[in-house]
Design a protein around this motif. Structure first.
Motif, PDB file in Angstrom:
ATOM      1  N   GLN A   1      36.266  33.621  44.397  1.00  0.00           N
ATOM      2  CA  GLN A   1      36.984  34.810  43.925  1.00  0.00           C
ATOM      3  C   GLN A   1      36.636  35.141  42.486  1.00  0.00           C
ATOM      4  O   GLN A   1      36.575  36.307  42.111  1.00  0.00           O
ATOM      5  CB  GLN A   1      38.494  34.602  44.069  1.00  0.00           C
ATOM      6  CG  GLN A   1      38.969  34.623  45.491  1.00  0.00           C
ATOM      7  CD  GLN A   1      40.441  34.280  45.610  1.00  0.00           C
ATOM      8  OE1 GLN A   1      41.033  33.676  44.725  1.00  0.00           O
ATOM      9  NE2 GLN A   1      41.049  34.667  46.721  1.00  0.00           N
ATOM     10  N   GLU A   2      36.405  34.126  41.681  1.00  0.00           N
ATOM     11  CA  GLU A   2      36.028  34.362  40.284  1.00  0.00           C
ATOM     12  C   GLU A   2      34.612  34.923  40.177  1.00  0.00           C
ATOM     13  O   GLU A   2      34.336  35.788  39.358  1.00  0.00           O
ATOM     14  CB  GLU A   2      36.137  33.067  39.476  1.00  0.00           C
ATOM     15  CG  GLU A   2      37.559  32.599  39.296  1.00  0.00           C
ATOM     16  CD  GLU A   2      37.637  31.178  38.756  1.00  0.00           C
ATOM     17  OE1 GLU A   2      36.583  30.551  38.527  1.00  0.00           O
ATOM     18  OE2 GLU A   2      38.769  30.691  38.584  1.00  0.00           O
TER      19      GLU A   2
ATOM     20  N   PRO B   1      34.638  39.123  42.166  1.00  0.00           N
ATOM     21  CA  PRO B   1      35.961  39.767  42.134  1.00  0.00           C
ATOM     22  C   PRO B   1      36.020  41.048  42.972  1.00  0.00           C
ATOM     23  O   PRO B   1      37.086  41.433  43.421  1.00  0.00           O
ATOM     24  CB  PRO B   1      36.187  40.053  40.648  1.00  0.00           C
ATOM     25  CG  PRO B   1      34.824  40.086  40.051  1.00  0.00           C
ATOM     26  CD  PRO B   1      33.991  39.141  40.857  1.00  0.00           C
ATOM     27  N   ALA B   2      34.876  41.678  43.210  1.00  0.00           N
ATOM     28  CA  ALA B   2      34.880  42.912  43.996  1.00  0.00           C
ATOM     29  C   ALA B   2      35.293  42.652  45.444  1.00  0.00           C
ATOM     30  O   ALA B   2      35.959  43.484  46.065  1.00  0.00           O
ATOM     31  CB  ALA B   2      33.503  43.567  43.961  1.00  0.00           C
TER      32      ALA B   2
ATOM     33  N   SER C   1      37.383  40.308  46.507  1.00  0.00           N
ATOM     34  CA  SER C   1      38.827  40.106  46.528  1.00  0.00           C
ATOM     35  C   SER C   1      39.562  41.445  46.453  1.00  0.00           C
ATOM     36  O   SER C   1      40.534  41.676  47.184  1.00  0.00           O
ATOM     37  CB  SER C   1      39.241  39.202  45.368  1.00  0.00           C
ATOM     38  OG  SER C   1      40.612  38.954  45.409  1.00  0.00           O
ATOM     39  N   GLU C   2      39.092  42.327  45.588  1.00  0.00           N
ATOM     40  CA  GLU C   2      39.710  43.654  45.457  1.00  0.00           C
ATOM     41  C   GLU C   2      39.527  44.470  46.731  1.00  0.00           C
ATOM     42  O   GLU C   2      40.433  45.167  47.181  1.00  0.00           O
ATOM     43  CB  GLU C   2      39.116  44.388  44.256  1.00  0.00           C
ATOM     44  CG  GLU C   2      39.779  45.696  43.943  1.00  0.00           C
ATOM     45  CD  GLU C   2      41.260  45.552  43.605  1.00  0.00           C
ATOM     46  OE1 GLU C   2      42.017  46.486  43.933  1.00  0.00           O
ATOM     47  OE2 GLU C   2      41.661  44.529  43.030  1.00  0.00           O
ATOM     48  N   LEU C   3      38.339  44.372  47.334  1.00  0.00           N
ATOM     49  CA  LEU C   3      38.076  45.089  48.589  1.00  0.00           C
ATOM     50  C   LEU C   3      39.011  44.610  49.698  1.00  0.00           C
ATOM     51  O   LEU C   3      39.543  45.427  50.459  1.00  0.00           O
ATOM     52  CB  LEU C   3      36.618  44.895  49.006  1.00  0.00           C
ATOM     53  CG  LEU C   3      36.173  45.571  50.292  1.00  0.00           C
ATOM     54  CD1 LEU C   3      36.179  47.087  50.107  1.00  0.00           C
ATOM     55  CD2 LEU C   3      34.803  45.092  50.697  1.00  0.00           C
TER      56      LEU C   3
ATOM     57  N   LYS D   1      41.969  43.346  49.310  1.00  0.00           N
ATOM     58  CA  LYS D   1      43.332  43.795  49.021  1.00  0.00           C
ATOM     59  C   LYS D   1      43.529  45.265  49.383  1.00  0.00           C
ATOM     60  O   LYS D   1      44.586  45.651  49.869  1.00  0.00           O
ATOM     61  CB  LYS D   1      43.660  43.583  47.545  1.00  0.00           C
ATOM     62  CG  LYS D   1      43.858  42.142  47.172  1.00  0.00           C
ATOM     63  CD  LYS D   1      44.116  41.992  45.690  1.00  0.00           C
ATOM     64  CE  LYS D   1      44.207  40.529  45.312  1.00  0.00           C
ATOM     65  NZ  LYS D   1      44.290  40.346  43.865  1.00  0.00           N
ATOM     66  N   THR D   2      42.493  46.084  49.132  1.00  0.00           N
ATOM     67  CA  THR D   2      42.653  47.529  49.361  1.00  0.00           C
ATOM     68  C   THR D   2      42.278  47.957  50.773  1.00  0.00           C
ATOM     69  O   THR D   2      42.900  48.848  51.331  1.00  0.00           O
ATOM     70  CB  THR D   2      41.812  48.333  48.354  1.00  0.00           C
ATOM     71  OG1 THR D   2      40.441  47.958  48.486  1.00  0.00           O
ATOM     72  CG2 THR D   2      42.286  48.093  46.939  1.00  0.00           C
ATOM     73  N   LYS D   3      41.276  47.331  51.385  1.00  0.00           N
ATOM     74  CA  LYS D   3      40.766  47.781  52.683  1.00  0.00           C
ATOM     75  C   LYS D   3      40.893  46.727  53.780  1.00  0.00           C
ATOM     76  O   LYS D   3      40.394  46.929  54.881  1.00  0.00           O
ATOM     77  CB  LYS D   3      39.288  48.164  52.559  1.00  0.00           C
ATOM     78  CG  LYS D   3      38.969  49.138  51.477  1.00  0.00           C
ATOM     79  CD  LYS D   3      39.117  50.538  51.938  1.00  0.00           C
ATOM     80  CE  LYS D   3      38.563  51.449  50.847  1.00  0.00           C
ATOM     81  NZ  LYS D   3      39.240  52.683  50.759  1.00  0.00           N
TER      82      LYS D   3
END
Length: 99
Positions: A68-69, A72-73, A75-77, A79-81
């Motif tokens: 995840q470190e 990070p993209a 992890s964000e993806l 969360k959003t999609k």
């Protein structure tokens, strides 16, 4: 207990084999249909909770935190999609466990 364990494993482990034949065998063995339904529903629900808890626990594993470190993209993806990805996989003709 055997039907519960088989349904739990079939729902909890990604594999291409459905547990519908086990339901058929249980009903043909004169097990009341309501008991077969209750056992299968409880086993499936328990497998889902176990999978959710396993996924939540993996978040704290060192190699997952490191990934995840570094990325990070992703992890964000997720969360959003992430929900849309699960919905897409569920709508595919292949079983959700394999997708």
């Amino acid at each position: 207990l055997g039907l519960f364990a088989c349904v739990f494993v079939a729902d909890g482990v990604p594999q291409p084999f459905p547990y519908a034949p086990l339901i058929f065998v249980a009903v043909k063995a004169c097990v009341p249909k309501w008991k077969v339904f209750a056992v299968c529903a409880l086993a499936s629900w328990t497998a889902a909770l176990f999978g959710y808890a396993t996924g939540a626990a993996l978040r704290h594993v060192r190699c997952v935190r490191r990934m995840q470190e570094r990325h990070p993209a992703i992890s964000e993806l997720m969360k959003t999609k992430g929900a849309a990805g699960v919905a897409l996989a569920a709508s595919l003709p292949v079983p959700l466990a394999v997708a």
